[in-house]
Design a protein around this motif. Structure first.
Motif, PDB file in Angstrom:
ATOM      1  N   GLN A 266       1.104  -1.161  -0.004  1.00  0.00           N
ATOM      2  CA  GLN A 266       0.718  -0.222  -0.069  1.00  0.00           C
ATOM      3  C   GLN A 266       0.546   1.318   0.261  1.00  0.00           C
ATOM      4  N   LEU A 267       0.455   2.120  -1.374  1.00  0.00           N
ATOM      5  CA  LEU A 267       1.089   3.731  -0.896  1.00  0.00           C
ATOM      6  C   LEU A 267       0.111   4.147  -1.160  1.00  0.00           C
ATOM      7  N   VAL A 268       0.267   5.614  -0.332  1.00  0.00           N
ATOM      8  CA  VAL A 268      -0.106   6.986  -0.906  1.00  0.00           C
ATOM      9  C   VAL A 268      -1.937   6.458  -0.785  1.00  0.00           C
ATOM     10  N   ASP A 269      -2.130   6.308  -1.519  1.00  0.00           N
ATOM     11  CA  ASP A 269      -4.795   5.241  -1.260  1.00  0.00           C
ATOM     12  C   ASP A 269      -4.732   4.541  -2.488  1.00  0.00           C
ATOM     13  N   VAL A 270      -3.023   3.605  -2.592  1.00  0.00           N
ATOM     14  CA  VAL A 270      -3.420   2.489  -4.204  1.00  0.00           C
ATOM     15  C   VAL A 270      -2.780   1.531  -3.025  1.00  0.00           C
ATOM     16  N   ASP A 271      -3.410   0.028  -3.699  1.00  0.00           N
ATOM     17  CA  ASP A 271      -2.578  -1.168  -3.386  1.00  0.00           C
ATOM     18  C   ASP A 271      -1.749  -1.457  -4.291  1.00  0.00           C
ATOM     19  N   VAL A 272      -0.627  -1.886  -4.908  1.00  0.00           N
ATOM     20  CA  VAL A 272       0.311  -1.875  -5.681  1.00  0.00           C
ATOM     21  C   VAL A 272       0.617  -3.176  -5.880  1.00  0.00           C
ATOM     22  N   ARG A 273      -0.111  -3.855  -6.627  1.00  0.00           N
ATOM     23  CA  ARG A 273      -0.074  -5.465  -6.627  1.00  0.00           C
ATOM     24  C   ARG A 273       1.144  -6.382  -7.083  1.00  0.00           C
ATOM     25  N   PHE A 274       2.177  -6.487  -7.240  1.00  0.00           N
ATOM     26  CA  PHE A 274       3.118  -7.275  -8.001  1.00  0.00           C
ATOM     27  C   PHE A 274       3.361  -8.562  -8.031  1.00  0.00           C
ATOM     28  N   THR A 275       4.614  -8.540  -8.379  1.00  0.00           N
ATOM     29  CA  THR A 275       5.179 -10.306  -8.515  1.00  0.00           C
ATOM     30  C   THR A 275       6.787  -9.908  -9.024  1.00  0.00           C
ATOM     31  N   ALA A 276       7.153 -11.083  -8.350  1.00  0.00           N
ATOM     32  CA  ALA A 276       9.009 -10.949  -8.689  1.00  0.00           C
ATOM     33  C   ALA A 276       9.119 -12.321 -10.194  1.00  0.00           C
ATOM     34  N   TYR A 277      10.398 -12.145 -10.660  1.00  0.00           N
ATOM     35  CA  TYR A 277      10.847 -13.054 -11.467  1.00  0.00           C
ATOM     36  C   TYR A 277      12.573 -13.527 -10.781  1.00  0.00           C
ATOM     37  N   THR A 278      13.040 -14.267 -11.041  1.00  0.00           N
ATOM     38  CA  THR A 278      14.475 -14.158 -11.249  1.00  0.00           C
ATOM     39  C   THR A 278      14.894 -14.738 -13.155  1.00  0.00           C
ATOM     40  N   GLN A 279      15.816 -13.639 -13.558  1.00  0.00           N
ATOM     41  CA  GLN A 279      15.975 -13.524 -14.831  1.00  0.00           C
ATOM     42  C   GLN A 279      16.709 -14.548 -14.980  1.00  0.00           C
ATOM     43  N   PRO A 280      16.875 -15.089 -16.057  1.00  0.00           N
ATOM     44  CA  PRO A 280      18.530 -16.419 -16.522  1.00  0.00           C
ATOM     45  C   PRO A 280      19.855 -15.858 -16.188  1.00  0.00           C
ATOM     46  N   ASP A 281      20.093 -14.449 -16.117  1.00  0.00           N
ATOM     47  CA  ASP A 281      21.313 -14.404 -15.213  1.00  0.00           C
ATOM     48  C   ASP A 281      21.578 -13.750 -13.839  1.00  0.00           C
ATOM     49  N   GLY A 282      20.636 -14.460 -13.390  1.00  0.00           N
ATOM     50  CA  GLY A 282      21.095 -14.712 -11.790  1.00  0.00           C
ATOM     51  C   GLY A 282      19.806 -12.798 -11.431  1.00  0.00           C
ATOM     52  N   SER A 283      19.779 -12.396 -12.506  1.00  0.00           N
ATOM     53  CA  SER A 283      18.897 -10.158 -11.904  1.00  0.00           C
ATOM     54  C   SER A 283      17.711 -10.471 -11.196  1.00  0.00           C
ATOM     55  N   LEU A 284      17.308 -10.065 -10.740  1.00  0.00           N
ATOM     56  CA  LEU A 284      15.430 -10.356 -10.426  1.00  0.00           C
ATOM     57  C   LEU A 284      14.666  -8.543 -10.979  1.00  0.00           C
ATOM     58  N   THR A 285      14.188  -9.044 -11.140  1.00  0.00           N
ATOM     59  CA  THR A 285      13.280  -7.824 -12.442  1.00  0.00           C
ATOM     60  C   THR A 285      11.621  -8.251 -11.168  1.00  0.00           C
ATOM     61  N   MET A 286      11.425  -6.758 -10.428  1.00  0.00           N
ATOM     62  CA  MET A 286       9.562  -6.540 -10.152  1.00  0.00           C
ATOM     63  C   MET A 286       8.745  -5.966 -11.477  1.00  0.00           C
ATOM     64  N   GLN A 287       7.958  -6.999 -10.957  1.00  0.00           N
ATOM     65  CA  GLN A 287       6.668  -6.831 -12.062  1.00  0.00           C
ATOM     66  C   GLN A 287       5.568  -6.225 -11.670  1.00  0.00           C
ATOM     67  N   VAL A 288       5.077  -5.343 -11.790  1.00  0.00           N
ATOM     68  CA  VAL A 288       3.361  -3.856 -11.670  1.00  0.00           C
ATOM     69  C   VAL A 288       2.721  -4.718 -12.567  1.00  0.00           C
ATOM     70  N   ALA A 289       1.632  -5.608 -11.657  1.00  0.00           N
ATOM     71  CA  ALA A 289       0.528  -6.324 -12.284  1.00  0.00           C
ATOM     72  C   ALA A 289      -0.197  -5.308 -12.514  1.00  0.00           C
ATOM     73  N   ALA A 290      -1.060  -4.980 -10.745  1.00  0.00           N
ATOM     74  CA  ALA A 290      -1.793  -3.284 -10.962  1.00  0.00           C
ATOM     75  C   ALA A 290      -1.885  -2.311 -10.072  1.00  0.00           C
ATOM     76  N   ILE A 291      -3.053  -1.405 -10.481  1.00  0.00           N
ATOM     77  CA  ILE A 291      -2.532  -0.444  -8.729  1.00  0.00           C
ATOM     78  C   ILE A 291      -3.826  -0.073  -8.939  1.00  0.00           C
ATOM     79  N   VAL A 292      -4.269  -0.284  -7.658  1.00  0.00           N
ATOM     80  CA  VAL A 292      -5.904  -0.376  -7.870  1.00  0.00           C
ATOM     81  C   VAL A 292      -5.844   0.313  -6.371  1.00  0.00           C
ATOM     82  N   ALA A 293      -6.662   1.055  -6.739  1.00  0.00           N
ATOM     83  CA  ALA A 293      -7.520   1.699  -5.559  1.00  0.00           C
ATOM     84  C   ALA A 293      -7.936   1.453  -4.233  1.00  0.00           C
ATOM     85  N   SER A 294      -7.081   1.713  -3.296  1.00  0.00           N
ATOM     86  CA  SER A 294      -7.648   0.469  -1.613  1.00  0.00           C
ATOM     87  C   SER A 294      -8.605   1.466  -0.658  1.00  0.00           C
TER      88      SER A 294
END
Length: 294
Positions: A266-294
């Motif tokens: 939760q940030l400000v007045d929204v719920d930020v929904r996200f996932t995380a996945y590890t790339q083949p090179d070992g780095s991490l990427t955070m993927q914002v799926a949706a930004i929903v009013a809370s």
């Protein structure tokens, strides 16, 4: 960090910390001190503190708050001074300082504490002493943060007809780059002095460098939801700064991420929904799926 950690040695636990010791028990456990200090230490429990202000924050929930101040510069807050400290004279000349020390209470943390805790920096498994950490689970739940002072607001009440009464209507300090939960009680405010408060050659133990920052991506749905907001630029920046630090629990962050588990911060007045996945090179990427009013 787990609030259920138990001490590995016979030290006072939260149970003993929550129940004040009798004078006799305290005297038996008192360290060898000079007589004048021993007498003073016996009366320290009579000290009280009164909050000087309260925080209105862009962080309505503990989950996702950066573990240190300054890591998310677009995080904003208002520090409302409380009576009788809401007198403009209390902040006279404060605008000459770019940063402040904020001393506060971890009001949303349990009063229970243990001598050993599990800091996220050590993967959430290894233990270290509570006084060798910045854990929120502390004997007195005291915290301190260096924050940027973005502005000072004071006001005067008006009489009918537009005449000034001379009475103030409150004092508000506008903060930036903070790590404070909404509703945080502030116990004290002090100017930050870079020539004495910054020690570049200081050792930083098991936290010698800032946490790594990860890539943050937005789905098409999240992009569309951002475009509908008047604060899209600053909200995007805040989301990127928070998610780049991987706010997931330490025991999740220690494992390879497959992008299947969804989290919400939760940030400000929204719920930020996200996932995380590890790339083949070992780095991490955070993927914002949706930004929903809370």
């Amino acid at each position: 960090m787990s609030s259920s950690d138990q001490p590995a040695s016979p030290h006072p636990t939260a149970d003993t910390a929550e129940r004040p010791m009798s004078d006799a028990a305290l005297a038996r456990r008192m360290p060898q001190l000079p007589p004048h200090l021993r007498e003073q230490a016996m009366t320290l429990g009579q000290q009280t503190m009164q909050p000087v202000g309260i925080i209105e924050s862009c962080y309505p929930d503990k989950f996702g708050i950066p573990r240190q101040p300054g890591l998310a510069r677009h995080a904003t807050a208002i520090l409302h001074l409380l009576p009788p400290f809401d007198d403009p004279d209390c902040v006279r000349d404060i605008d000459g300082f770019s940063h402040l020390w904020i001393h506060f209470l971890f009001h949303a943390s349990p009063t229970r504490w243990t001598p050993l805790i599990r800091p996220p920096r050590l993967g959430g498994n290894a233990r270290t002493g509570v006084f060798a950490s910045r854990s929120t689970h502390r004997p007195n739940r005291l915290g301190q943060s260096v924050v940027e002072l973005a502005g000072v607001e004071t006001g005067a009440s008006d009489r009918p007809g537009g005449r000034q009464t001379g009475r103030h209507s409150g004092v508000r300090l506008l903060l930036r780059g903070h790590d404070l939960l909404d509703g945080t009680p502030v116990m004290d405010i002090k100017p930050y002095l870079p020539w004495v408060d910054a020690v570049p050659q200081a050792r930083a133990g098991y936290a010698p460098a800032p946490p790594p920052r990860h890539a943050v991506m937005f789905s098409d749905e999240a992009e569309q939801q951002l475009e509908q907001r008047s604060d899209s630029a600053t909200l995007r920046a805040l989301i990127e700064e928070v998610l780049a630090q991987d706010p997931r629990p330490a025991y999740h962050a220690a494992k390879t991420a497959d992008g299947k588990r969804q989290y919400g911060v939760q940030l400000v007045d929204v719920d930020v929904r996200f996932t995380a996945y590890t790339q083949p090179d070992g780095s991490l990427t955070m993927q914002v799926a949706a930004i929903v009013a809370s």
